[in-house]
Design a protein around this motif. Structure first.
Motif, PDB file in Angstrom:
ATOM      1  N   TRP A  91      76.719  24.680   3.888  1.00 27.69           N
ATOM      2  CA  TRP A  91      77.507  25.592   4.713  1.00 27.69           C
ATOM      3  C   TRP A  91      78.839  25.924   4.040  1.00 27.69           C
ATOM      4  O   TRP A  91      79.358  25.136   3.247  1.00 27.69           O
ATOM      5  N   VAL A  92      79.409  27.070   4.429  1.00 33.66           N
ATOM      6  CA  VAL A  92      80.756  27.425   3.997  1.00 33.66           C
ATOM      7  C   VAL A  92      81.451  28.193   5.121  1.00 33.66           C
ATOM      8  O   VAL A  92      80.818  28.988   5.825  1.00 33.66           O
ATOM      9  N   ILE A  93      82.739  27.918   5.309  1.00 36.32           N
ATOM     10  CA  ILE A  93      83.573  28.677   6.247  1.00 36.32           C
ATOM     11  C   ILE A  93      84.181  29.858   5.488  1.00 36.32           C
ATOM     12  O   ILE A  93      84.744  29.676   4.406  1.00 36.32           O
ATOM     13  N   ILE A  94      84.087  31.034   6.057  1.00 43.78           N
ATOM     14  CA  ILE A  94      84.662  32.220   5.420  1.00 43.78           C
ATOM     15  C   ILE A  94      85.454  33.015   6.452  1.00 43.78           C
ATOM     16  O   ILE A  94      85.031  33.187   7.599  1.00 43.78           O
ATOM     17  N   GLY A  95      86.631  33.478   6.044  1.00 45.91           N
ATOM     18  CA  GLY A  95      87.432  34.355   6.889  1.00 45.91           C
ATOM     19  C   GLY A  95      88.305  33.652   7.894  1.00 45.91           C
ATOM     20  O   GLY A  95      88.760  34.277   8.866  1.00 45.91           O
ATOM     21  N   HIS A  96      88.583  32.359   7.675  1.00 43.41           N
ATOM     22  CA  HIS A  96      89.483  31.671   8.597  1.00 43.41           C
ATOM     23  C   HIS A  96      90.823  32.411   8.664  1.00 43.41           C
ATOM     24  O   HIS A  96      91.287  32.968   7.669  1.00 43.41           O
ATOM     25  N   ILE A 125      79.800  30.085   8.289  1.00 45.93           N
ATOM     26  CA  ILE A 125      80.579  30.136   9.521  1.00 45.93           C
ATOM     27  C   ILE A 125      81.625  31.223   9.292  1.00 45.93           C
ATOM     28  O   ILE A 125      82.569  31.036   8.519  1.00 45.93           O
ATOM     29  N   ALA A 126      81.444  32.375   9.905  1.00 39.78           N
ATOM     30  CA  ALA A 126      82.304  33.531   9.676  1.00 39.78           C
ATOM     31  C   ALA A 126      83.300  33.665  10.830  1.00 39.78           C
ATOM     32  O   ALA A 126      82.902  33.763  11.986  1.00 39.78           O
ATOM     33  N   CYS A 127      84.591  33.669  10.495  1.00 40.64           N
ATOM     34  CA  CYS A 127      85.640  33.616  11.516  1.00 40.64           C
ATOM     35  C   CYS A 127      86.233  34.987  11.819  1.00 40.64           C
ATOM     36  O   CYS A 127      86.479  35.792  10.913  1.00 40.64           O
ATOM     37  N   VAL A 128      86.482  35.223  13.095  1.00 38.23           N
ATOM     38  CA  VAL A 128      87.202  36.414  13.557  1.00 38.23           C
ATOM     39  C   VAL A 128      88.214  35.965  14.608  1.00 38.23           C
ATOM     40  O   VAL A 128      88.070  34.899  15.211  1.00 38.23           O
ATOM     41  N   GLY A 129      89.244  36.781  14.828  1.00 39.15           N
ATOM     42  CA  GLY A 129      90.224  36.418  15.850  1.00 39.15           C
ATOM     43  C   GLY A 129      91.465  37.265  15.764  1.00 39.15           C
ATOM     44  O   GLY A 129      91.801  37.816  14.706  1.00 39.15           O
ATOM     45  N   GLU A 130      92.175  37.352  16.889  1.00 39.30           N
ATOM     46  CA  GLU A 130      93.358  38.201  16.993  1.00 39.30           C
ATOM     47  C   GLU A 130      94.643  37.376  17.014  1.00 39.30           C
ATOM     48  O   GLU A 130      94.635  36.198  17.385  1.00 39.30           O
ATOM     49  N   THR A 131      95.730  38.015  16.604  1.00 38.41           N
ATOM     50  CA  THR A 131      97.048  37.380  16.685  1.00 38.41           C
ATOM     51  C   THR A 131      97.592  37.505  18.110  1.00 38.41           C
ATOM     52  O   THR A 131      97.035  38.240  18.945  1.00 38.41           O
ATOM     53  N   LEU A 132      98.696  36.819  18.380  1.00 35.61           N
ATOM     54  CA  LEU A 132      99.327  36.918  19.696  1.00 35.61           C
ATOM     55  C   LEU A 132      99.786  38.346  19.962  1.00 35.61           C
ATOM     56  O   LEU A 132      99.601  38.873  21.070  1.00 35.61           O
TER      57      LEU A 132
END
Length: 249
Positions: A91-96, A125-132
Motif C-alpha cells: 500500500w501507499v498513501i498519496i495526496g495527504h 490510499i488517496a486523500c482529499v479534504g478541504e481547509t478551514l
C-alpha cells in the motif's frame, strides 16, 4: 453495504527503532477482528519499512507514506513505486494534505501519482479534504469533488483504491468533524462517484475518514452508513489504535 472496514495508521515523521518495536509489539498482541471484518494497514516512515515488514503480524499490512510519480532515477530524495513493490510493500498513501499544503503538490500531480502507483501493482490510499477557509466559505463539496476528479481522470479502475476524506482543519488539531459532517461529505463523494464514474464503483469503493480520530470518538463515527473506516494519525502511535480497529465490530 458489504464494504469491508479499513483502518490505516499514518505514523507520519515519528519514531525511533525502539519506539517502532514497542508499537509493533502492542499491535501483534492485540485481539482484533479478523481480516474478514477489517483491513488494518500501518504506515511508518520510509526508513522503518523493512523493520515493520519483518516484525508485523501477517494479518496486518504496511503502507508507504508517499511515492514518486514515475520510474526511479535522478530524483534525489524520492522513493519510487518500483522500490516499494520490490520491498513487498502493498500500500501507499498519496495526496495527504500535508503534502498538498506544505509541499505544494497539485491535484493533477496527485492524480498522476495515484495512476503510476496503481500501474506498478500498489494499492493506494488517496486523500482529499478541504481547509478551514474552504469549509467556512461553503465550498467543501466543490473542493473534494475536484480533488477526486483529478484522480478519476487518470485511472481506469478503482479496485485497489481507498478514498480518504481528511478535513485539513481536523488534522492534528484535536477538532473532529461531527459524525453528521463526516457522513455528509462521504455521501456526497459517493454520489459524485455514482454520477461521474459508475454506480458499481460508488457502491464498492471504501471512503474512510481522517482527522483527530481517537479511541473515544471512533465508535460513533464508525456508525455512519457511508463511513468505511479511518486513516488515523497521532492515535495510531498509541495503544488506543487497537480500540479504533475494534470499532469495526
Amino acid at each position: 453495504m458489504g464494504r469491508k472496514f479499513f483502518v490505516g495508521g499514518n505514523w507520519k515523521c515519528n519514531g525511533t527503532t525502539e519506539e517502532v518495536k514497542k508499537i509493533i509489539t502492542v499491535l501483534n498482541d492485540a485481539h482484533v477482528p479478523s481480516g474478514d471484518v477489517v483491513d488494518v494497514v500501518v504506515s511508518p516512515p520510509f526508513v522503518f519499512l523493512p523493520l515493520v515488514l519483518s516484525l508485523l503480524r501477517s494479518d496486518f499490512h504496511v503502507a508507504a507514506q508517499n511515492c514518486w510519480v514515475r520510474k526511479g532515477g535522478a530524483f534525489t530524495g524520492e522513493v519510487s513505486a518500483e522500490m516499494l513493490a520490490n520491498l513487498g510493500v502493498p500500500w501507499v498513501i498519496i495526496g495527504h494534505s500535508e503534502r498538498r499544503l506544505i509541499l505544494n503538490e497539485s491535484s493533477a500531480f496527485i492524480g498522476d501519482k495515484v495512476a503510476y502507483a496503481l500501474s506498478q501493482g500498489l494499492k493506494v490510499i488517496a486523500c482529499v479534504g478541504e481547509t478551514l477557509e474552504q469549509r467556512e466559505s461553503g465550498s467543501t463539496i466543490d473542493v473534494v469533488s475536484a480533488q477526486t476528479k483529478a484522480i478519476a481522470d487518470k485511472i481506469s479502475s478503482w479496485d485497489n483504491v481507498v478514498l480518504a476524506y481528511e478535513p485539513v482543519w481536523a488534522i492534528g488539531t484535536g477538532k473532529v468533524a461531527t459524525p453528521a459532517q463526516a457522513q455528509e461529505v462521504h455521501a456526497e463523494l459517493r454520489k459524485w462517484l455514482h454520477n461521474n464514474v459508475s454506480a458499481e464503483v460508488a457502491e464498492s469503493v471504501r471512503i474512510i475518514y481522517g482527522g483527530s480520530v481517537n479511541g473515544s470518538n471512533c465508535k460513533e463515527l464508525a456508525g455512519q452508513p457511508d463511513l468505511d473506516g479511518f486513516l488515523v494519525g497521532g492515535a495510531s502511535l498509541k495503544p488506543e489504535f487497537v480500540d479504533i480497529i475494534n470499532s469495526a465490530l
